[in-house]
Design an enzyme around this catalytic site. Structure first.
Site, PDB file in Angstrom:
ATOM      1  N   HIS A  17      36.006  24.404  20.978  1.00 34.01           N
ATOM      2  CA  HIS A  17      36.345  25.367  19.919  1.00 34.01           C
ATOM      3  C   HIS A  17      37.541  24.916  19.086  1.00 34.01           C
ATOM      4  CE1 HIS A  17      33.804  27.925  22.421  1.00 34.01           C
ATOM      5  NE2 HIS A  17      33.783  28.842  21.488  1.00 34.01           N
TER       6      HIS A  17
ATOM      7  N   PHE B 188      32.633  28.830  14.546  1.00 30.09           N
ATOM      8  CA  PHE B 188      33.522  27.696  14.835  1.00 30.09           C
ATOM      9  C   PHE B 188      32.801  26.427  14.373  1.00 30.09           C
ATOM     10  CE2 PHE B 188      35.237  30.813  17.695  1.00 30.09           C
ATOM     11  CZ  PHE B 188      36.543  30.447  17.999  1.00 30.09           C
TER      12      PHE B 188
ATOM     13  N   GLU C 259      22.278  29.683  15.193  1.00 30.85           N
ATOM     14  CA  GLU C 259      22.834  28.858  14.111  1.00 30.85           C
ATOM     15  C   GLU C 259      21.754  28.181  13.265  1.00 30.85           C
ATOM     16  OE1 GLU C 259      24.281  28.999  17.104  1.00 30.85           O
ATOM     17  OE2 GLU C 259      26.289  29.725  16.636  1.00 30.85           O
TER      18      GLU C 259
ATOM     19  N   GLU D 281      27.374  35.500  12.108  1.00 32.14           N
ATOM     20  CA  GLU D 281      27.584  36.280  13.337  1.00 32.14           C
ATOM     21  C   GLU D 281      28.853  37.118  13.215  1.00 32.14           C
ATOM     22  OE1 GLU D 281      27.810  32.970  16.005  1.00 32.14           O
ATOM     23  OE2 GLU D 281      25.752  32.357  15.540  1.00 32.14           O
TER      24      GLU D 281
ATOM     25  N   ASP E 136      32.698  23.629  15.563  1.00 33.73           N
ATOM     26  CA  ASP E 136      32.046  22.928  16.680  1.00 33.73           C
ATOM     27  C   ASP E 136      30.562  23.323  16.757  1.00 33.73           C
ATOM     28  OD1 ASP E 136      34.841  22.372  18.531  1.00 33.73           O
ATOM     29  OD2 ASP E 136      34.804  24.141  17.234  1.00 33.73           O
ATOM     30  N   PHE E 137      30.254  24.576  16.364  1.00 34.60           N
ATOM     31  CA  PHE E 137      28.883  25.074  16.479  1.00 34.60           C
ATOM     32  C   PHE E 137      27.964  24.477  15.400  1.00 34.60           C
ATOM     33  CE2 PHE E 137      30.832  29.413  17.956  1.00 34.60           C
ATOM     34  CZ  PHE E 137      31.470  28.765  19.006  1.00 34.60           C
TER      35      PHE E 137
END
Lengths: 325, 326
Positions: free
Chosen positions: B130, B84, B61, B30, B86-87
């Site tokens: 994040h 990130f 994702e 992205e 976290d994703f």
């Protein structure tokens, strides 16, 4: 298609049907552990599609994938040996029924997380596009996968990147034990979603091997021409339950009767004789299939068990599993 | 060549070097093309390599990492960015169930030479979704290699090794280190995966660190030197392969071990490392092993709160002092 092509397709459909029956019987005899998701009833999808593809095209299947492995060139013996935890199995005993793979003929795996392989097929198509090989990739998936996020993410990405990928849904009306229509917002769970991503979506008779062949051939031509993905929804029906433990009592008797009357094997017999193939030649093809699978069962039974040392191989590309110094 | 470069610049440099030497290396993610990445870690790649090799994706994702996997199985070496770390939870199926298992469960029929790179860790006030250090998520899954560089030169060297690897590698770039500076990587710099670096020699206590905790450990060691406590600091650089040998060799000199992690104490990678030390290095120890890791709470937003949760040099120094006096 030539008469030998049609006879080969007919024989392969019978090889699949008889392999699935053997898998069922071996399971009942206690020689197959875990579970199996049999594809009896789905033969026309695998055989029709495979006949329309190039040998170097890529295929990704689901945990109900025995028919796709065989249609892409896996021998019944190596499939049954894998189910029976034998050293001669396709994956040397590390895969089992849900992960049959024959990478050497482009069958790049059977994946048991619903919908997970759709992005992989798009990625293989992207790779073909980058390398300029003219290959296509096909993801076969069930109706249940159409409500997974990965399905929607992949249709969008594949459409935006115009990837040479085919999304072939085997809609057998049931998401495991639940009628797909009761949990889906549109009547045709795959094809009706295609328009949302600007893709063509076709509903076809998935029990008619020639209808499947023609639809896949057309979509593959389109993909190779650079015009992007197609969604094909092949309507079909499984003859067994969802998995080994499922007697499928939730299916109305008249529905089962309706679909068994449309069994893809007799249907192929009548379609092919209409095209001029001699019925005796078709029956001989069925006999050969019977012999092939009987010999495969014997060979698998007599094969050595999987080597315990295999548990510690093939994690890494060097063949090993070391994770620390 | 500049005297020093930033960690952020080193990311793009590391990728570019590999793209120059191997035209099957392709990037997707992205905002990585025209925008150069939200952390500006892919600046210049689109200009040099063009849209055929630098692919912007939608916010998808699963499609990003799943497509990277399919491409890796068929002759491409994809470098997928998850913005990130976290994703990673949004595509965890691919990191947990698909990528690390497909080679094994097919009996070695396919390989997956891909890199998933992601901005990891806290300290920048991005809040609970994040800021996490999630290298321990990946560490829980057999079949993934894991790199987490702490310096610009290691970013380049580990990126080279990761991209050249025929195994899947998750590269955790630390977002708190992006602005940090260091020596540029020499030409053809490759840091072998699974090779820890002893970044400060010492004799009293061994401090094992990773990524952001390396500068934390070095700062603590500098302070402790003023108190005549000599710390050896080991930068693991990778979690898989895990360089236990370097840690055990250090303990032969120091006999005392402190592990500093940014991921939560609960389930953190240090738990595995110290269990090996307890098992195989017990006779080397003269004191209990200490782990310093993030508190077991979600990452809070306010600086005053975040500072309470993430390990800092004060905590490391205090712990080392108690061990040295043991």
């Amino acid at each position: 298609m030539t008469e030998p092509d049609l006879l080969a397709m007919y024989e392969q459909m019978h090889v699949i049907r008889k392999t699935e029956k053997a898998a069922h019987d071996l399971f009942m005899a206690g020689l197959v552990k875990g579970t199996t998701h049999l594809a009896s009833g789905h033969e026309a999808v695998a055989v029709g599609a495979s006949a329309a593809l190039r040998p170097d095209d890529y295929v990704f299947a689901t945990y109900r994938g025995h028919h796709h492995a065989i249609a892409r060139g896996a021998a019944p013996e190596e499939c049954l040996a894998e189910l029976m935890s034998k050293a001669t199995g396709l994956c040397q005993g590390k895969g089992g029924s849900m992960h049959l793979t024959k990478a050497s003929s482009g069958m790049l795996g059977s994946y048991a997380i619903v919908g997970s392989h759709l992005p992989m097929a798009a990625g293989a198509a992207w790779s073909a596009q980058l390398r300029g090989t003219g290959q296509v990739a096909v993801a076969f998936f069930g109706d249940g996968a159409t409500n997974i996020g990965a399905f929607h993410e992949t249709l969008n990405l594949a459409a935006v990147w115009k990837l040479p990928v085919l999304f072939v849904c085997e809609n057998n009306l049931y998401m495991e034990y639940t009628p797909i229509g009761t949990v889906t917002s549109v009547p045709n769970p795959a094809a009706d979603r295609a328009g949302a991503y600007g893709l063509p979506g076709h509903v076809i008779d998935g029990n008619d091997v020639l209808a499947v062949h023609d639809a896949v051939a057309g979509a593959a031509d389109r993909a190779r021409a650079g015009d992007g993905p197609t969604v094909i929804e092949a309507q079909t029906y499984r003859h067994y339950g969802h998995s080994r433990s499922d007697p499928a009592t939730y299916r109305p008797a008249e529905e089962v009767e309706h679909w068994l009357a449309r069994d893809p094997l007799p249907l192929a017999h009548s379609r092919f004789t209409e095209l001029g193939v001699d019925a005796a030649d078709l029956d001989a093809a069925e006999q050969r299939a019977e012999q092939t699978v009987a010999a495969a069962v014997d060979a698998a039974k007599n094969a050595p068990d999987a080597d315990p040392a295999e548990a510690f191989t093939d994690v890494w590309a060097d063949g090993g599993s070391a994770w620390r110094t | 060549m500049a005297d020093v470069v930033t960690y952020r610049e080193a990311v793009a440099e590391g990728i570019a070097r590999e793209m120059r030497r191997d035209d099957t290396v392709v990037c997707l993610g992205e905002d990585i093309a025209e925008a150069g990445g939200v952390f500006k870690t892919t600046v210049g790649l689109l200009d040099e390599f063009g849209p055929e090799r630098i692919w912007n994706t939608p916010i998808s994702e699963q499609a990003i990492v799943g497509a990277a996997m399919g491409a890796a199985m068929t002759g491409i070496r994809p470098v997928a960015e998850i913005m990130f770390s976290d994703f990673l939870a949004c595509c965890w199926d691919y990191l947990a169930n698909e990528i690390p298992k497909v080679r094994y469960m097919t009996g070695g029929q396919v390989t997956v030479p891909l890199v998933v790179r992601t901005a990891n860790g806290g300290g920048l006030g991005f809040g609970a979704q994040h800021s996490q250090a999630v290298e321990n998520w990946a560490f829980a899954v057999p079949g993934l290699k894991i790199a987490a560089p702490s310096t610009p030169a290691d970013v380049v060297g580990l990126m080279a090794a990761a991209i050249r690897s025929d195994d899947p590698v998750v590269v955790f770039e630390h977002k708190g280190l992006f602005a940090s500076k260091g020596d540029p990587a020499p030409a053809d710099h490759v840091v072998e995966l699974g090779r820890a670096a002893t970044v400060r020699d010492g004799t009293d206590v061994t401090i094992v660190a990773l990524a952001s905790t390396v500068p934390t450990a070095l700062a603590a060691a500098e302070r402790l030197a003023a108190d005549d406590i000599s710390c050896e600091v080991i930068d693991l650089r990778c979690l898989v392969p895990l360089d236990v040998a370097t840690v055990l060799a250090s303990l032969e000199r120091t006999s005392r071990l402190v592990v500093v992690e940014e991921n939560p104490y609960q389930g953190g990678w240090g738990g595995t490392l110290v269990s090996i030390v307890a098992d195989e290095g017990f006779d080397l120890l003269d004191a209990p092993i200490k782990r310093i890791a993030a508190a077991c709470v979600p990452l809070p937003f306010a600086d005053a709160l975040e500072d309470q949760v993430i390990p800092n040099a004060d905590a490391v120094a205090d712990t080392v002092r108690t061990l040295a006096a043991y």
